[in-house]
Design a protein around this motif. Structure first.
Motif, short mmCIF file in Angstrom:
data_model
loop_
_atom_site.label_atom_id
_atom_site.label_comp_id
_atom_site.label_asym_id
_atom_site.label_seq_id
_atom_site.Cartn_x
_atom_site.Cartn_y
_atom_site.Cartn_z
N SER A 479 0.83 -1.19 0.00
CA SER A 479 0.00 0.00 0.00
C SER A 479 0.87 1.25 0.00
CB SER A 479 -0.92 0.01 1.22
OG SER A 479 -0.15 -0.07 2.41
N PRO A 480 0.42 2.33 -0.69
CA PRO A 480 1.24 3.55 -0.77
C PRO A 480 1.48 4.16 0.61
CG PRO A 480 -0.54 3.55 -2.41
CD PRO A 480 -0.79 2.41 -1.48
N SER A 481 2.68 4.68 0.81
CA SER A 481 3.02 5.34 2.07
C SER A 481 2.58 6.80 2.00
CB SER A 481 4.52 5.26 2.30
OG SER A 481 5.22 5.95 1.27
N GLU A 482 2.66 7.48 3.15
CA GLU A 482 2.30 8.90 3.18
C GLU A 482 3.23 9.71 2.28
OE1 GLU A 482 2.09 10.42 7.10
OE2 GLU A 482 0.57 8.98 7.79
N GLU A 483 4.50 9.33 2.28
CA GLU A 483 5.46 10.04 1.43
C GLU A 483 5.12 9.87 -0.05
OE1 GLU A 483 10.24 9.98 0.29
OE2 GLU A 483 9.44 8.64 1.84
N LEU A 484 4.75 8.66 -0.43
CA LEU A 484 4.39 8.40 -1.81
C LEU A 484 3.11 9.13 -2.18
CD1 LEU A 484 5.14 6.91 -4.40
CD2 LEU A 484 3.83 4.93 -3.58
N GLU A 485 2.17 9.18 -1.24
CA GLU A 485 0.92 9.89 -1.48
C GLU A 485 1.20 11.37 -1.72
OE1 GLU A 485 -3.39 9.89 -1.68
OE2 GLU A 485 -1.88 8.30 -1.67
N ARG A 487 4.02 12.67 -2.86
CA ARG A 487 4.67 12.79 -4.17
C ARG A 487 3.63 12.75 -5.29
NH1 ARG A 487 9.17 8.32 -4.63
NH2 ARG A 487 9.16 9.13 -6.78
N MET A 488 2.64 11.87 -5.14
CA MET A 488 1.61 11.77 -6.17
C MET A 488 0.80 13.06 -6.26
SD MET A 488 -1.67 9.22 -6.42
CE MET A 488 -2.51 10.21 -5.19
N LEU A 489 0.42 13.61 -5.11
CA LEU A 489 -0.38 14.84 -5.10
C LEU A 489 0.44 16.01 -5.68
CD1 LEU A 489 -2.14 14.50 -1.63
CD2 LEU A 489 -3.12 14.09 -3.89
N ARG A 531 2.53 11.15 -14.25
CA ARG A 531 3.16 9.83 -14.16
C ARG A 531 4.67 9.93 -14.39
NH1 ARG A 531 0.26 5.42 -17.71
NH2 ARG A 531 1.08 6.64 -19.43
N ALA A 532 5.11 10.84 -15.24
CA ALA A 532 6.54 11.01 -15.49
C ALA A 532 7.22 11.78 -14.37
CB ALA A 532 6.75 11.72 -16.83
N LEU A 533 6.54 12.82 -13.86
CA LEU A 533 7.16 13.66 -12.83
C LEU A 533 7.40 12.91 -11.53
CD1 LEU A 533 5.27 17.06 -13.34
CD2 LEU A 533 7.58 16.45 -14.09
N ILE A 534 6.49 12.02 -11.17
CA ILE A 534 6.61 11.31 -9.89
C ILE A 534 7.83 10.40 -9.86
CG2 ILE A 534 5.24 9.26 -10.44
CD1 ILE A 534 3.92 9.51 -7.70
#
Length: 627
Positions: A479-485, A487-489, A531-534
């Motif tokens: 499951s995505p972590s807070e850090e990954l979330e 980065r996505m936002l 998708r590229a920036l993340i």
């Protein structure tokens, strides 16, 4: 030799390349074959017991002593009967011996049949899994040009229907012929040992059957190949029309496409009906051969029974043995159909597996650590494989690490080709493109592409959630972590996508249709940018990925992108001046050549092609025309 025979022999020779998929499970097949042998031996015992029973019931005492040489009867009399509480009577065989013997033989035969089927069929299933995995991985390793020339529907047919036919070849296609051949050997060996005349009488229809099968199966092989090819065409037609359903409807081509499908469908029907006709002739013919053989057996064995050269029990033993041959003979047509369909399908799969990618990893497999992500292109001339016309000519371009270079030019001038070469999608001569100071041809493909985040004009989205599409390029390890979330936002905000996603009922969990059809063109492009920036990679390739974005959104997006591009080596391709004007250097391509280079202001002052494009777009903007 006929063309059908040559084609079949070629298919058979290709089967040796199936061995790597079978080898890990060869022990299962070997054990299964042992069970097949045991099943054949047990099956052979039943007619012997019938023979003894018939002679016993007929009171033929002259031949009653023969039961003492039958290990099954001896085992049942001296071991099994005492275990179940029955008293054996050696002087006068009872029905209990024969009943227990038949049960004993039946149970052993059933267990052996189960063991043989489980071992061989499970081996075929494992081989099918490995073959499908290898086929998929091989497809993903092929270069994009392969898919430009190969229909997706055809590849789907090969990866599904054809692999299933190969599985049948490795499972039932091995087990049933082995059972049949083993039974034939056992039966004919016994018959020739006991009575050569009767054995020859039984052999006649088998020889006739072999000649007949050799004729019909060549025809089935040819028709199977044609039917499989037509099925691929059929699948491709359906896949293309469903993918492009909006175009079909917009151009009112439903009836025309339905008519095309009808013709292909009718061809497929005709080819299958031709096979049905062949089988409709072959199966009754084999039944006739079987009945003809039974008549010969009755004549030969009956005559010898009348003349007391054999007992009535032996007569029925021979009849039972012939019936054991008869049903495999009837099923031989189905077996041959499985074999031929399997060989044809493997030939189609092997054709793809033997297709080599145009680009390979360098011989030196050790990974290289790339230096600062600079890009250096030296006198690059390129033409697509199979073409004689150069798409790019004498391209010299040096992009310093952390700088932004924009490329602009008319449609077809080679902009996207240059991006494809930077991703090493096509073969290159050494010494033409350097990334991080290393020749691109010496960099392992995986490491090269790990340095690059790429967004194309036609962004491909998967039929999953918006979140999964944005996170597609990242390792999926839970499951995505807070850090990954976060980065996505952040990537979504930079791509000017977050505000629109927030209006969706399920937000980032919104499921997209096939190829992202539920989103607009601009939304798809912005999702591709997110998708590229993340990925946060040192090289960013943007190939006209703002073409469907409105002017206001483009300005906001470019403002955010400039922050993200800081420190990254960026190649920005567009046909719009507004997209490229703030780049460190702008390259103008025309007919595959660099005709101008400089900053926006410098190119405007030169009054060349760039200035001409600028003037035209300003005019279009004043007239309200969106370029």
């Amino acid at each position: 030799m006929s063309s059908d025979s040559t084609s079949f022999l070629t298919s058979v020779r290709r089967l040796k390349r199936l061995y790597p998929f079978v080898k890990p499970y060869s022990w299962r097949i070997a054990l299964g074959m042992v069970f097949v042998l045991i099943h054949g031996l047990m099956t052979m015992q039943a007619p012997k017991i019938i023979r003894h029973l018939v002679d016993h019931l007929g009171g033929d005492t002259e031949y009653l002593h023969l039961w003492n040489s039958d290990w099954v009867l001896l085992l049942c009399m001296h071991v099994i009967m005492p275990l179940v509480g029955l008293q054996p009577e050696p002087e006068n065989l009872t029905l209990n011996v024969f009943i227990l013997s038949m049960l004993f033989v039946g149970i052993l035969a059933a267990l052996a049949l189960f063991g043989g089927r489980y071992c061989i069929i499970s081996a075929s299933r494992f081989s099918e899994r490995d073959l499908r995995q290898t086929f998929y991985e091989h497809l993903t390793a092929l270069t994009p040009s392969f898919f430009h020339n190969t229909r997706t529907g055809d590849l789907m047919t090969r990866s599904a229907s054809d692999i299933e036919q190969v599985r049948l070849l490795l499972g039932p296609g091995l087990m049933y012929p082995a059972q049949t051949i083993w039974i034939v050997i056992l039966v004919l060996s016994y018959m020739f040992a006991r009575d050569a005349v009767v054995a020859l009488a039984v052999l006649i229809p088998i020889v006739v059957l072999c000649v007949s099968v050799n004729y019909w199966t060549r025809i089935i092989h040819r028709l199977s190949m044609l039917a499989q090819e037509t099925y691929s065409t059929l699948s491709s037609h359906v896949q293309e029309n469903l993918s492009g359903i909006r175009v079909v409807k917009a151009y009112l081509q439903e009836e025309a496409e339905a008519e095309r499908f009808k013709k292909i469908n009718q061809t497929y029907l005709d080819q299958n009906l031709a096979m049905v006709k062949v089988r409709a002739i072959a199966w009754p013919l084999m039944r006739f051969i079987g009945g003809f053989g039974m008549a010969i057996l009755f004549l030969a064995a009956g005559y010898r029974t009348i003349n007391e050269a054999m007992t009535l029990g032996e007569f029925w033993q021979y009849v039972s043995y012939y019936l054991m041959l008869f049903w495999p003979m009837i099923a031989f047509g189905w077996i041959m159909n499985v074999l031929f369909r399997g060989t044809v399908s493997w030939q189609r799969i092997d054709t793809i597996l033997q297709t080599e990618p145009l680009v390979h990893d360098p011989p030196e497999t050790s990974e290289r650590i790339l230096g600062p992500p600079s890009i250096d292109i030296r006198r690059l001339t390129f033409q697509y494989p199979g073409s004689t016309q150069a798409v790019l000519q004498d391209i010299d371009l040096e992009i310093e690490a952390g700088s932004t270079i924009a490329i602009i030019g008319p449609t077809g001038c080679g902009k996207s080709t240059l991006v494809n070469l930077l991703l090493h999608y096509f073969p290159l001569q050494p010494g033409k493109i350097f990334i991080g100071g290393h020749d691109i041809t010496s960099i392992p493909l995986q490491q090269l592409r790990q340095q690059i985040a790429y967004v194309s004009q036609d962004v491909f989205l998967f039929s999953t959630s918006i979140r999964d599409n944005i996170l597609f390029g990242l390792p999926q390890d839970g499951s995505p972590s807070e850090e990954l979330e976060e980065r996505m936002l952040r990537a979504s905000r930079t791509a000017q996508l977050d505000a629109e996603v927030d209006t969706f009922a399920k937000g980032y969990e919104t499921m997209l249709g096939e190829r992202g059809i539920t989103l607009s063109g601009g939304q798809r492009q912005r999702l591709g940018i997110a998708r590229a920036l993340i990925l946060n990679r040192p090289i960013l390739l943007l190939d006209d990925c703002l073409s469907a974005v409105d002017t206001h959104t483009e300005e906001e997006l470019l403002r955010g992108l400039r922050r993200e591009m800081s420190g990254r080596t960026t190649l920005l391709i567009s046909h719009r001046i507004s997209t490229v004007k703030n780049a460190d250097t702008i390259i103008v391509l025309e007919d595959g050549r660099i005709v101008e280079r400089g900053t926006h202001e410098e190119l405007i002052l030169r009054e060349g092609l760039y200035a001409s494009i600028h003037q035209r777009q300003l005019l279009e903007e004043s007239l309200g025309i969106r370029s």
